[in-house]
Design a protein around this motif. Structure first.
Motif, PDB file in Angstrom:
ATOM      1  N   LEU A  65       0.825  -1.207   0.000  1.00 51.13           N
ATOM      2  CA  LEU A  65       0.000   0.000   0.000  1.00 51.13           C
ATOM      3  C   LEU A  65       0.859   1.256   0.000  1.00 51.13           C
ATOM      4  O   LEU A  65       0.539   2.236  -0.670  1.00 51.13           O
ATOM      5  N   PHE A  66       1.965   1.226   0.746  1.00 46.57           N
ATOM      6  CA  PHE A  66       2.859   2.381   0.778  1.00 46.57           C
ATOM      7  C   PHE A  66       3.454   2.640  -0.605  1.00 46.57           C
ATOM      8  O   PHE A  66       3.462   3.780  -1.087  1.00 46.57           O
ATOM      9  N   VAL A  67       3.955   1.579  -1.246  1.00 46.93           N
ATOM     10  CA  VAL A  67       4.557   1.732  -2.572  1.00 46.93           C
ATOM     11  C   VAL A  67       3.512   2.225  -3.568  1.00 46.93           C
ATOM     12  O   VAL A  67       3.783   3.128  -4.370  1.00 46.93           O
ATOM     13  N   ALA A  68       2.313   1.642  -3.506  1.00 45.62           N
ATOM     14  CA  ALA A  68       1.258   2.077  -4.422  1.00 45.62           C
ATOM     15  C   ALA A  68       0.892   3.535  -4.169  1.00 45.62           C
ATOM     16  O   ALA A  68       0.706   4.313  -5.113  1.00 45.62           O
ATOM     17  N   GLY A  69       0.797   3.923  -2.902  1.00 38.18           N
ATOM     18  CA  GLY A  69       0.482   5.311  -2.563  1.00 38.18           C
ATOM     19  C   GLY A  69       1.569   6.276  -3.002  1.00 38.18           C
ATOM     20  O   GLY A  69       1.285   7.362  -3.507  1.00 38.18           O
ATOM     21  N   ALA A  70       2.814   5.851  -2.813  1.00 36.09           N
ATOM     22  CA  ALA A  70       3.932   6.701  -3.237  1.00 36.09           C
ATOM     23  C   ALA A  70       3.932   6.880  -4.754  1.00 36.09           C
ATOM     24  O   ALA A  70       4.134   7.988  -5.260  1.00 36.09           O
ATOM     25  N   VAL A  89       2.785  10.242  -9.455  1.00 31.47           N
ATOM     26  CA  VAL A  89       2.113  10.427 -10.748  1.00 31.47           C
ATOM     27  C   VAL A  89       1.206  11.647 -10.690  1.00 31.47           C
ATOM     28  O   VAL A  89       1.224  12.488 -11.596  1.00 31.47           O
ATOM     29  N   LEU A  90       0.406  11.733  -9.628  1.00 35.77           N
ATOM     30  CA  LEU A  90      -0.521  12.857  -9.533  1.00 35.77           C
ATOM     31  C   LEU A  90       0.204  14.186  -9.332  1.00 35.77           C
ATOM     32  O   LEU A  90      -0.262  15.227  -9.781  1.00 35.77           O
ATOM     33  N   SER A 111       5.145   0.523 -14.202  1.00 38.10           N
ATOM     34  CA  SER A 111       4.416  -0.067 -13.073  1.00 38.10           C
ATOM     35  C   SER A 111       3.588  -1.263 -13.525  1.00 38.10           C
ATOM     36  O   SER A 111       3.461  -2.247 -12.789  1.00 38.10           O
ATOM     37  N   GLY A 112       3.035  -1.212 -14.727  1.00 36.27           N
ATOM     38  CA  GLY A 112       2.292  -2.351 -15.267  1.00 36.27           C
ATOM     39  C   GLY A 112       3.187  -3.557 -15.473  1.00 36.27           C
ATOM     40  O   GLY A 112       2.803  -4.695 -15.168  1.00 36.27           O
ATOM     41  N   LYS A 113       4.391  -3.326 -15.969  1.00 36.42           N
ATOM     42  CA  LYS A 113       5.346  -4.427 -16.149  1.00 36.42           C
ATOM     43  C   LYS A 113       5.733  -5.034 -14.807  1.00 36.42           C
ATOM     44  O   LYS A 113       5.840  -6.248 -14.673  1.00 36.42           O
ATOM     45  N   ILE A 114       5.944  -4.185 -13.813  1.00 37.68           N
ATOM     46  CA  ILE A 114       6.311  -4.681 -12.482  1.00 37.68           C
ATOM     47  C   ILE A 114       5.152  -5.479 -11.899  1.00 37.68           C
ATOM     48  O   ILE A 114       5.338  -6.591 -11.393  1.00 37.68           O
ATOM     49  N   TRP A 115       3.943  -4.919 -11.948  1.00 36.24           N
ATOM     50  CA  TRP A 115       2.777  -5.588 -11.373  1.00 36.24           C
ATOM     51  C   TRP A 115       2.536  -6.949 -12.041  1.00 36.24           C
ATOM     52  O   TRP A 115       2.183  -7.920 -11.373  1.00 36.24           O
TER      53      TRP A 115
END
Length: 84
Positions: free
Chosen positions: A6-11, A16-17, A33-37
């Motif tokens: 959650l922290f990484v996603a929030g960061a 991005v925003l 991020s899509g490649k990583i996910w």
């Protein structure tokens, strides 16, 4: 582990925003991020977490139910003591 994800996603979302680099940078971040996910390692970890959660959910539900019953009984006893 969930907290770290959650922290990484929030960061990443905050970056991005908050990025002033424009649409090109956004698309680049989105692609990476899509490649990583979708990488095998991340997806393997996701499946391990999903399996763990599915395995533990009944135990957690039972525990919460038991604890709730105990609390309700204690509150009922205290209420009876106060009215006596």
């Amino acid at each position: 582990m969930r907290g770290k994800l959650l922290f990484v996603a929030g960061a990443a979302l905050g970056y991005v925003l908050g990025s002033r680099a424009g649409r090109a940078r956004y698309e680049q971040i989105k692609t990476v991020s899509g490649k990583i996910w979708n990488s095998n390692g991340v997806q393997k970890s996701v499946h391990v977490a999903e399996d763990f959660i599915a395995d533990k959910t009944p135990d957690v539900a039972e525990f919460v139910g038991e604890q709730t019953k105990k609390v309700v009984r204690k509150v009922g006893q205290k209420k009876d003591e106060q009215t006596s």
